[in-house]
Design a protein around this motif. Sequence first.
Motif, short mmCIF file in Angstrom:
data_model
loop_
_atom_site.label_atom_id
_atom_site.label_comp_id
_atom_site.label_asym_id
_atom_site.label_seq_id
_atom_site.Cartn_x
_atom_site.Cartn_y
_atom_site.Cartn_z
N THR A 1 0.83 -1.21 0.00
CA THR A 1 0.00 0.00 0.00
C THR A 1 0.87 1.26 0.00
O THR A 1 0.59 2.22 -0.72
CB THR A 1 -0.93 0.01 1.22
OG1 THR A 1 -1.73 -1.18 1.22
CG2 THR A 1 -1.85 1.23 1.21
N GLN A 2 1.92 1.25 0.79
CA GLN A 2 2.83 2.39 0.84
C GLN A 2 3.53 2.59 -0.50
O GLN A 2 3.71 3.73 -0.95
CB GLN A 2 3.87 2.17 1.95
CG GLN A 2 3.28 2.23 3.35
CD GLN A 2 4.29 1.83 4.43
OE1 GLN A 2 5.28 1.13 4.15
NE2 GLN A 2 4.06 2.27 5.66
N GLU A 3 3.91 1.51 -1.15
CA GLU A 3 4.57 1.60 -2.46
C GLU A 3 3.60 2.18 -3.50
O GLU A 3 3.97 3.04 -4.31
CB GLU A 3 5.03 0.22 -2.90
CG GLU A 3 5.83 0.20 -4.17
CD GLU A 3 7.26 0.67 -3.97
OE1 GLU A 3 7.99 0.77 -4.98
OE2 GLU A 3 7.66 0.93 -2.83
N THR A 4 2.36 1.72 -3.46
CA THR A 4 1.34 2.23 -4.39
C THR A 4 1.09 3.71 -4.14
O THR A 4 0.98 4.51 -5.09
CB THR A 4 0.03 1.44 -4.22
OG1 THR A 4 0.28 0.06 -4.51
CG2 THR A 4 -1.05 1.95 -5.15
N TRP A 5 1.02 4.10 -2.88
CA TRP A 5 0.80 5.51 -2.53
C TRP A 5 1.97 6.36 -3.00
O TRP A 5 1.77 7.47 -3.52
CB TRP A 5 0.60 5.66 -1.03
CG TRP A 5 0.48 7.09 -0.59
CD1 TRP A 5 1.43 7.86 -0.01
CD2 TRP A 5 -0.68 7.92 -0.72
NE1 TRP A 5 0.96 9.13 0.22
CE2 TRP A 5 -0.34 9.20 -0.19
CE3 TRP A 5 -1.97 7.71 -1.23
CZ2 TRP A 5 -1.24 10.25 -0.18
CZ3 TRP A 5 -2.87 8.78 -1.20
CH2 TRP A 5 -2.50 10.02 -0.68
N PHE A 6 3.19 5.86 -2.83
CA PHE A 6 4.37 6.60 -3.25
C PHE A 6 4.33 6.87 -4.76
O PHE A 6 4.59 7.99 -5.21
CB PHE A 6 5.63 5.82 -2.90
CG PHE A 6 6.90 6.47 -3.39
CD1 PHE A 6 7.52 7.47 -2.66
CD2 PHE A 6 7.47 6.08 -4.60
CE1 PHE A 6 8.68 8.07 -3.12
CE2 PHE A 6 8.63 6.67 -5.07
CZ PHE A 6 9.24 7.68 -4.32
N ILE A 7 4.00 5.84 -5.53
CA ILE A 7 3.95 5.99 -6.99
C ILE A 7 2.86 6.98 -7.39
O ILE A 7 3.06 7.84 -8.25
CB ILE A 7 3.71 4.63 -7.66
CG1 ILE A 7 4.92 3.73 -7.43
CG2 ILE A 7 3.44 4.79 -9.16
CD1 ILE A 7 4.69 2.29 -7.82
#
Length: 378
Positions: free
Chosen positions: A256-262
Motif C-alpha cells: 500500500t505504501q509503495e502504491t501511494w508513493f507511486i
Amino acid sequence: MDLLTSAYDLVVGYLVPFLFVLTIVVFFHELGHFLVARWCGVRVVTFSVGFGRELFGFNDAKGTRWRLSLIPLGGYVKFAGDDNAASVPDRERIAAMSAQEREGAFVAKPVAQRAAVVAAGPIANFILAIVIFATIFFSFGKMITAPLVDQVQPGSAAEAGGLQTGDLILTVDGRQIEAFSDLQRIVSVSADRTLAMTVDRAGAVVELSVTPQARVVRDNFGNEQRIGLLGVSRSPSQDDVKVKNYGLVEAVVAGTQETWFIAERTLSYLGGVITGRESADQLGGPIRVAQVSGQVATQGVMALLSLAAVLSVSIGLINLMPVPMLDGGHLVFYLAEALQGKPLSERVQDIGFRIGMGIVLLLMVFATWNDVLHLTNL
C-alpha cells in the motif's frame, strides 16, 4: 532469414511483454466496473479487452458477451442503455425500454450506485498494484542498503546542502528513509526542488535543506531521463546490506505504501508539467510502454509484474482525471447531479463528451509524438 529473425525478436521481445502487462491492467480495471455493476443490479452487455473487431468471445449465464478484440489498447464494459464503450447513454433505446428492462439499465440506477460503478475501475487498478507489490514483498522480501553516505562529490548538491561522509539519512520531507534506494527514488523525481532532510551525524540529529541538481542521464537500456541527483554514494560494505522479510500483513502495508508513493510522485510530476516546472517529454504512450515492457522483460517476470503495478497506478490516476469520456469526468457529472438533485441537461452532457473526446485524442497524439521523438533520439 534476417527479416524473420527481426520479426520474431519484435514479437517476442516487445509485443508479448507489452500485451502481457497491458492486458493485466486493463482486465482488472474493467473487472472493477463489472463486479460492482453486477452487485448493483446493472445488466452488463459486453466485457471487452481491446477495441474493434472481436477475435473470439463467449456469453456467460447472464448474457454478458466476454470478448477479446483486435486493438489491444484498452478495454470497456458496456451496460444496458449505453450507446458506446464510453457509457454515453443511448436515450432513444432507453426511452423504448420496458419497465423491466429499465431496471437493469445503468442510467436508471441511483446516482450513488452509478458513481460506485464508475469509481470501481480506478480503485481496482490501485488494488491490483497493492496485491502485486505485496506478493513480491511477501515472497522475496526487500534488499535494503543502509542510507549511509559513503562519499560526497565535490561541487555537488549534497556538498552545497551540507551533507557529509558518514551521515545516516533519517527522513526526507518528513518521509522515513529505510534504505538508500528510498533516498534515490525521492531525489530522482525532485530535480531543482528543495528537500528537508534530517540526518544522524555521529549520534546527533542534524537538519539540512538540499536541492537535487537536474541532470539528463541514460539508463542501462539507453533511455534518456531528466532526474535529480545529490552527488552521494552509498556504503560498499556488506555489513550495511540486509534482506528484510515481510509477513502477510506487513507485505500488504508495504504494498500500500509503495502504491501511494507511486501515485503521489506521479501526481507531483503532472502538477509540475502543468505549472511548467517539469518537462512534458517524459509523458509516453503505447509505443513507450511497449518499449519499456520489452526492456523490463529481460530482467524477469517479477520485474515485468512490477511494471504492471506501476502502470496500473498510472491508469487508475489517468482515469480519475475530471475529463468527460474518462471515469473522472463521469464522476464530476454525478457530483453535479447529486448537488442539484437532477442530471445535467442532455445538451451540456453532449458538449462535455465531445470536449472530452477532443482532449483524449489530443493527449494520445501528444504522447505518441513524444514516443516517436524518444525513439529517434536513442
